[in-house]
Design an enzyme around this catalytic site. Structure first.
Site, PDB file in Angstrom:
ATOM      1  CE  LYS A  46      -4.545   0.726   0.539  1.00 13.80           C
ATOM      2  NZ  LYS A  46      -5.596  -0.234   0.161  1.00 13.80           N
ATOM      3  N   GLY A  55     -20.165   5.664   4.713  1.00 13.38           N
ATOM      4  CA  GLY A  55     -19.232   6.120   3.672  1.00 13.38           C
ATOM      5  C   GLY A  55     -19.802   5.878   2.293  1.00 13.38           C
ATOM      6  CB  VAL A  56     -22.173   7.301   0.181  1.00 14.91           C
ATOM      7  CG1 VAL A  56     -23.070   6.260   0.818  1.00 14.91           C
ATOM      8  CG2 VAL A  56     -22.366   8.658   0.853  1.00 14.91           C
ATOM      9  N   GLY A  57     -18.511   7.269  -0.751  1.00 12.48           N
ATOM     10  CA  GLY A  57     -17.569   7.823  -1.731  1.00 12.48           C
ATOM     11  C   GLY A  57     -17.567   6.992  -2.998  1.00 12.48           C
ATOM     12  CB  VAL A  89     -16.305   1.663  -2.932  1.00  7.74           C
ATOM     13  CG1 VAL A  89     -16.974   0.303  -2.751  1.00  7.74           C
ATOM     14  CG2 VAL A  89     -14.993   1.510  -3.694  1.00  7.74           C
ATOM     15  N   GLY A  90     -18.731   3.281  -1.852  1.00 11.73           N
ATOM     16  CA  GLY A  90     -20.001   3.281  -1.113  1.00 11.73           C
ATOM     17  C   GLY A  90     -21.143   3.905  -1.908  1.00 11.73           C
TER      18      GLY A  90
HETATM   19  N1  PHE Z   1      -7.714   0.208  -3.500  1.00 11.88           N
HETATM   20  C1  PHE Z   1      -7.731  -1.172  -3.884  1.00 11.88           C
HETATM   21  C2  PHE Z   1      -7.939  -2.050  -2.649  1.00 11.88           C
HETATM   22  O1  PHE Z   1      -7.892  -1.607  -1.514  1.00 11.88           O
HETATM   23  C3  PHE Z   1      -6.428  -1.551  -4.502  1.00 11.88           C
HETATM   24  C4  PHE Z   1      -6.280  -1.532  -6.005  1.00 11.88           C
HETATM   25  C5  PHE Z   1      -5.044  -1.821  -6.525  1.00 11.88           C
HETATM   26  C6  PHE Z   1      -7.328  -1.314  -6.867  1.00 11.88           C
HETATM   27  C7  PHE Z   1      -4.846  -1.899  -7.888  1.00 11.88           C
HETATM   28  C8  PHE Z   1      -7.137  -1.386  -8.223  1.00 11.88           C
HETATM   29  C9  PHE Z   1      -5.898  -1.674  -8.742  1.00 11.88           C
HETATM   30  O2  PHE Z   1      -8.174  -3.225  -2.776  1.00 11.88           O
END
Ligand code: PHE
Length: 349
Positions: free
Chosen positions: A81, A178-180, A182-183
Site C-alpha cells: 500500500k 461512507g458513500v464515496g 465505492v459506497g
Molecule cells: N484500492 C484497492 C484495494 O484496496 C487496490 C487496487 C489496486 C485497486 C490496484 C485497483 C488496482 O483493494
C-alpha cells in the site's frame, strides 16, 4: 507508542520506503508487506493524517491486509500500500502525485498500484504517465472501473450475508457508512435491488446527493454504526469496528469494502460470539484488484464481472464451513491465507 519499525517487524513487512520531497512538500510511504506470491499490489491513498507516524502505521496495516486480499482471491500477487500524507483537496495535489509516482517508478514493477481513498481513476491515469506500476483499468478501453467492481463484490457479499440470515436482499435494511467512490456506487446498486437504505458520510453534501439518487435516508455519521438494521456496510476509513462500536451495534451482519475494519482481532471474535455475522473485509472487497485480470488481458470484461460476483458464493461457502467448524469466518479465512503462503514458501525452499 510502538515505533514504525517495531510494527513493521511485528507484521512481517519486507520493505518500507519513506519518500520525502521538500521541493513540493511530499511526505509519502510505500509499504511492501509481502511478495511471496508475486509482485505486491495495493492502492495509493491520499489522506491528511494527524502525524506522519500515523500515516506510516496505516500503510503498514493496510498493506498487510492486501497480502490477505490477493492471496484469498487466488491471485499470484503479494500485498502493499502507498499512503500520501496530504489533504486530497489540496490545489497542488497533482504535483505531489507526480513526485510520488516518480518514486514508485524506481521500484520497477515490484509494486503494482491503483486508486484508493482520496485517489480516483483520473489521478491514477495521471500517475500512469510516470510509471507502468499504475493500474488504470480505464472505462475508455471498455474495461470495468475498479471502484464499480469493488461495489459489485460487496453487493454480492451482502446478498450472501442476507442469505445466511435466511432472507433476500430486497426489503432488507442496509446501513452504509461512507458513500464515496465505492459506497456511493454500492448505494445505487442496492437501491436497484430493492434494499431499504440508510446512508452516512462525514461529507454531508455527498451523503445528501447519494440519498437523493438512491432514495436512501441520511443518518448522522456518528450514529450509523448504531443504526438498527439487517446489514451494516462499512465503506469509509479503517478501524470502524472497535470496542465502542461493539457496544452500540444493532445489526445482524456486516459486510463492506473498507480495509482493516476490525480495530483489533478480538472485536471480530466478540462479533462472532454475539452472533453478528462478519464477512472478512479482505474477502468482500477483492473486486478492485480483480480488475487487474481484465487489465492484464486474462479475462474479458464480462468474465471479470462474473469473477467478482463469485465473491458472494465464496463468502457463502466460507460462512457454511466456519459454522461447521465452530469458528469465526474471518479466523478461518485468515488461516486459509496463512496456509497458502506457508505452502508457497515451503515450495520455494
Ligand atoms: N484500492 C484497492 C484495494 O484496496 C487496490 C487496487 C489496486 C485497486 C490496484 C485497483 C488496482 O483493494
Amino acid at each position: 507508542m510502538t515505533s514504525a519499525l517495531d510494527l513493521a517487524a511485528a507484521l512481517g513487512h519486507e520493505r518500507v520506503i519513506v519518500v520525502h520531497d521538500p521541493e513540493c512538500g511530499l511526505c509519502s510511504v510505500i509499504a511492501i508487506h509481502s511478495s511471496v506470491l508475486g509482485p505486491a499490489v495495493g492502492g495509493t491513498r491520499m489522506r491528511a493524517y494527524p502525524s506522519f507516524d500515523a500515516a506510516v502505521a496505516d500503510a503498514l496495516a493496510l498493506s498487510r491486509a492486501m497480502t490477505y486480499k490477493a492471496a484469498y482471491a487466488g491471485l499470484a500477487l503479494g500485498g502493499a500500500k502507498a499512503v500520501v500524507d496530504a489533504d486530497p483537496a489540496r490545489p497542488d495535489k497533482r504535483r505531489l502525485l507526480a513526485a510520488h509516482a516518480r518514486a514508485v517508478a524506481e521500484l520497477e514493477g515490484r509494486f503494482v498500484t491503483g486508486g484508493d481513498m482520496g485517489v480516483d481513476g483520473e489521478d491514477v491515469r495521471f500517475m500512469a504517465r510516470y510509471s507502468k506500476a499504475f493500474s488504470h483499468a480505464p472505462p475508455a478501453a471498455g474495461g470495468p472501473d475498479s471502484s464499480e467492481l469493488t461495489a459489485i463484490g460487496v453487493h454480492a457479499g451482502l446478498a450472501a450475508c442476507a442469505a445466511a440470515l435466511g432472507r433476500p436482499l430486497a426489503g432488507a435494511r442496509v446501513a452504509i457508512q461512507g458513500v464515496g467512490e465505492v459506497g456511493g456506487r454500492l448505494a445505487r446498486r442496492l437501491a436497484a435491488a430493492g434494499a431499504e437504505l440508510l446512508v452516512a458520510d462525514v461529507d454531508r453534501e455527498r451523503a445528501a446527493r447519494v440519498a437523493a439518487e438512491s432514495g436512501a435516508r441520511v443518518v448522522d455519521p456518528e450514529e450509523v454504526l448504531a443504526a438498527e438494521c439487517d446489514l451494516l456496510s462499512p465503506n469509509a476509513a479503517g478501524g470502524a469496528l472497535d470496542a465502542a462500536a461493539l457496544a452500540r451495534l444493532r445489526c445482524r451482519a456486516i459486510c463492506g469494502a473498507a480495509n482493516v475494519q476490525l480495530a483489533e482481532s478480538g472485536v471480530g471474535d466478540e462479533l462472532d460470539r454475539r452472533g453478528i455475522l462478519y464477512a472478512p473485509d479482505f474477502v468482500a472487497s477483492a473486486g478492485g484488484i480483480l480488475s487487474l485480470l481484465f487489465e492484464w488481458g486474462e479475462l474479458d470484461a464480462a468474465a471479470t464481472v462474473a469473477r467478482v460476483e463469485r465473491i458472494g458464493d465464496d463468502l457463502g461457502e466460507l460462512f457454511s464451513e466456519a459454522r461447521r467448524e465452530g469458528r469465526a469466518p474471518f479466523r478461518l479465512a485468515e488461516r486459509r491465507v496463512e496456509e497458502r503462503l506457508a505452502a508457497v514458501r515451503r515450495a520455494a525452499g
